[in-house]
Design a protein around this motif. Structure first.
Motif, PDB file in Angstrom:
ATOM      1  N   THR A  56       0.965  -0.989   0.160  1.00 24.17           N
ATOM      2  CA  THR A  56       0.176  -0.038   0.255  1.00 24.17           C
ATOM      3  C   THR A  56       1.056   1.383  -0.142  1.00 24.17           C
ATOM      4  OG1 THR A  56      -1.824  -1.315   1.273  1.00 24.17           O
ATOM      5  CG2 THR A  56      -1.818   1.145   1.260  1.00 24.17           C
ATOM      6  N   LEU A  57       0.550   2.203  -0.774  1.00 26.31           N
ATOM      7  CA  LEU A  57       1.020   3.581  -0.705  1.00 26.31           C
ATOM      8  C   LEU A  57      -0.036   4.660  -0.098  1.00 26.31           C
ATOM      9  CD1 LEU A  57       3.532   5.648  -1.643  1.00 26.31           C
ATOM     10  CD2 LEU A  57       2.225   5.853  -3.813  1.00 26.31           C
ATOM     11  N   LEU A  58       0.602   5.356   1.025  1.00 25.89           N
ATOM     12  CA  LEU A  58      -0.199   6.413   1.210  1.00 25.89           C
ATOM     13  C   LEU A  58       0.276   7.906   1.016  1.00 25.89           C
ATOM     14  CD1 LEU A  58      -0.551   5.079   5.278  1.00 25.89           C
ATOM     15  CD2 LEU A  58      -1.994   4.540   3.102  1.00 25.89           C
ATOM     16  N   LEU A  59      -0.532   8.537   0.461  1.00 24.82           N
ATOM     17  CA  LEU A  59      -0.319   9.653  -0.013  1.00 24.82           C
ATOM     18  C   LEU A  59      -1.258  10.846   0.592  1.00 24.82           C
ATOM     19  CD1 LEU A  59      -0.260   8.984  -3.886  1.00 24.82           C
ATOM     20  CD2 LEU A  59       1.560   9.493  -2.599  1.00 24.82           C
ATOM     21  N   GLN A  60      -0.641  11.994   0.614  1.00 23.17           N
ATOM     22  CA  GLN A  60      -1.373  13.355   1.154  1.00 23.17           C
ATOM     23  C   GLN A  60      -1.020  14.340   0.305  1.00 23.17           C
ATOM     24  OE1 GLN A  60       1.283  12.254   3.172  1.00 23.17           O
ATOM     25  NE2 GLN A  60       0.179  10.435   3.445  1.00 23.17           N
ATOM     26  N   LEU A  61      -1.577  15.736   0.431  1.00 20.43           N
ATOM     27  CA  LEU A  61      -1.398  16.853  -0.537  1.00 20.43           C
ATOM     28  C   LEU A  61      -0.428  17.957   0.271  1.00 20.43           C
ATOM     29  CD1 LEU A  61      -4.934  17.169  -2.026  1.00 20.43           C
ATOM     30  CD2 LEU A  61      -2.831  15.832  -2.864  1.00 20.43           C
ATOM     31  N   GLU A  62       0.426  17.411   1.127  1.00 14.86           N
ATOM     32  CA  GLU A  62       1.343  18.239   1.693  1.00 14.86           C
ATOM     33  C   GLU A  62       2.732  18.667   0.806  1.00 14.86           C
ATOM     34  OE1 GLU A  62      -0.184  19.242   6.244  1.00 14.86           O
ATOM     35  OE2 GLU A  62       1.497  17.764   6.095  1.00 14.86           O
ATOM     36  N   LEU A  63       2.909  17.607  -0.059  1.00 15.57           N
ATOM     37  CA  LEU A  63       4.069  17.812  -0.981  1.00 15.57           C
ATOM     38  C   LEU A  63       3.720  18.247  -2.132  1.00 15.57           C
ATOM     39  CD1 LEU A  63       5.775  14.260  -0.215  1.00 15.57           C
ATOM     40  CD2 LEU A  63       6.399  16.470   0.823  1.00 15.57           C
ATOM     41  N   PRO A  64       4.382  18.710  -2.984  1.00 12.43           N
ATOM     42  CA  PRO A  64       3.939  19.287  -4.679  1.00 12.43           C
ATOM     43  C   PRO A  64       3.169  18.122  -5.363  1.00 12.43           C
ATOM     44  CG  PRO A  64       6.304  19.935  -4.005  1.00 12.43           C
ATOM     45  CD  PRO A  64       5.689  18.853  -2.986  1.00 12.43           C
ATOM     46  N   LEU A  65       2.155  18.510  -5.882  1.00  9.97           N
ATOM     47  CA  LEU A  65       1.296  17.673  -6.715  1.00  9.97           C
ATOM     48  C   LEU A  65       2.090  16.962  -7.692  1.00  9.97           C
ATOM     49  CD1 LEU A  65      -2.186  19.546  -7.149  1.00  9.97           C
ATOM     50  CD2 LEU A  65      -1.724  17.490  -6.228  1.00  9.97           C
ATOM     51  N   PRO A  66       3.222  17.516  -8.192  1.00 11.00           N
ATOM     52  CA  PRO A  66       3.895  16.586  -9.460  1.00 11.00           C
ATOM     53  C   PRO A  66       4.578  15.406  -8.742  1.00 11.00           C
ATOM     54  CG  PRO A  66       4.172  18.815  -9.796  1.00 11.00           C
ATOM     55  CD  PRO A  66       3.430  18.837  -8.617  1.00 11.00           C
ATOM     56  N   GLY A  67       4.927  15.560  -7.514  1.00  8.43           N
ATOM     57  CA  GLY A  67       5.488  14.735  -6.786  1.00  8.43           C
ATOM     58  C   GLY A  67       4.528  13.506  -6.313  1.00  8.43           C
ATOM     59  N   VAL A  68       3.520  13.907  -5.756  1.00  5.19           N
ATOM     60  CA  VAL A  68       2.246  13.022  -5.418  1.00  5.19           C
ATOM     61  C   VAL A  68       1.886  12.168  -6.632  1.00  5.19           C
ATOM     62  CG1 VAL A  68       0.084  12.797  -4.362  1.00  5.19           C
ATOM     63  CG2 VAL A  68       1.817  14.624  -3.431  1.00  5.19           C
ATOM     64  N   THR A  69       1.679  12.870  -7.665  1.00  4.42           N
ATOM     65  CA  THR A  69       1.361  12.039  -8.953  1.00  4.42           C
ATOM     66  C   THR A  69       2.259  11.143  -9.382  1.00  4.42           C
ATOM     67  OG1 THR A  69       0.142  14.162  -9.416  1.00  4.42           O
ATOM     68  CG2 THR A  69       0.445  12.545 -11.253  1.00  4.42           C
ATOM     69  N   ALA A  70       3.500  11.544  -9.548  1.00  4.00           N
ATOM     70  CA  ALA A  70       4.446  10.411  -9.794  1.00  4.00           C
ATOM     71  C   ALA A  70       4.687   9.195  -9.035  1.00  4.00           C
ATOM     72  CB  ALA A  70       5.909  11.352  -9.687  1.00  4.00           C
TER      73      ALA A  70
END
Length: 313
Positions: free
Chosen positions: A144-158
């Motif tokens: 499982t990969l957990l993501l949030q939006l406190e990092l830049p969106l391009p990094g989260v999307t990648a």
């Protein structure tokens, strides 16, 4: 391959977190100040936090086989303290970069009911706009990969795209709320907004309507509703509403992160969505009864006990 809602209960242990690490500066007050108002607080604490780090600690304490943190801290004293806090909770920080400059900080006002207002200064988190060498291998080795939006969106999307390439379940907490690019939604398996974020994303105040609207973009949605529990919805499945137990909240800052971390562990162990939601609800209820974010994440034995007590009542 896009996982179906049923795939959420397929056992896949190991959790990677691509997210923020902040030092929280927390002021406790009787009531939050209105605009231009000054109030007197009664306590101040500096506490490790950040949505990514909180979820990593929550998952590790909830019993995940392995939790790896991907992100960045600064080369300041906060950075060293944040790394130590993660490792002391059993989180692997080999993929947590140290960069020149200041670590991220969050400035939090907590009122007498446990409600909070938060302003975040990204600091080192703002440098994580892409995957670094080795990050995809870390993601690929997880279930499982957990993501949030406190990092830049391009990094989260990648990171989410790397998870999809490697058949890794992706759980996204869309906070702080902002428009989500279609390419990120296309590789999100489970979206977990709170009620305000769900409204921001869809324009619907009713969580059932918001969930229905979000299902046009992602295969499964879980909306956290605070004291009213949580609502799960998936395509071609009946909605599932899990109530929250009555507790006296002291600090709700990390409640959803506790929920998400515990949920990821339970799903990774192959529990049903309903079982996982009940267990995660118990974790969040324990969290709000303690002060701070990462330090208030409960351990597995306590979650088990609280979940069993809720089941018996």
């Amino acid at each position: 391959m896009t996982p179906t809602p049923e795939d959420l209960s397929t056992p896949r242990t190991g959790i990677a977190v691509f997210g923020s690490t902040n030092m929280d500066h927390v002021v406790y007050v009787d009531h939050p100040p209105a605009r231009s108002e000054t109030v007197t607080g009664h306590d101040f604490r500096t506490i490790p936090g950040g949505k990514g780090a909180n979820q990593a600690v929550a998952a590790a304490r909830a019993g995940a086989r392995e939790v790896t943190m991907i992100g960045a801290v600064g080369n300041d004293p906060h950075g060293a303290a944040l790394r130590t806090a993660l490792t002391s909770s059993g989180v692997d920080t080999d993929s947590l970069r140290t960069v020149e400059g200041l670590s991220g900080t969050a400035h939090i006002v907590v009122d007498a009911t446990g409600g909070r207002a938060i302003a975040v200064i990204p600091g080192a988190n703002s440098t994580v706009s892409a995957l670094a060498a080795g990050d995809e291998a870390v993601i690929a080795s997880a279930g499982t990969l957990l993501l949030q939006l406190e990092l830049p969106l391009p990094g989260v999307t990648a990171a989410a795209e790397a998870a999809r390439r490697n058949d890794v379940r992706t759980i996204l907490t869309p906070s702080p709320a902002q428009p989500l690019p279609p390419e990120l939604l296309a590789v999100t398996d489970l979206l977990i907004p709170n009620q305000i974020e769900a409204q921001t994303l869809t324009g619907h105040t009713d969580p059932h309507e918001a969930a229905a609207a979000l299902l046009a973009q992602v295969p499964a949605v879980l909306i956290t509703l605070g004291v009213h529990g949580s609502l799960y919805a998936a395509r071609d499945a009946e909605p599932l509403l899990i109530p929250a137990p009555p507790v006296t909240a002291v600090d709700a800052t990390g409640a959803r992160d506790a929920y998400v971390g515990a949920l990821a562990v339970a799903l990774g162990e192959g529990r049903t969505v309903e079982e996982a939601m009940n267990w995660a609800t118990a974790a969040a209820a324990l969290c709000v009864q303690e002060i701070g974010a990462a330090p208030s994440m409960p351990y597995r034995a306590a979650i088990d006990t609280a979940n069993e007590a809720a089941r018996l009542h």
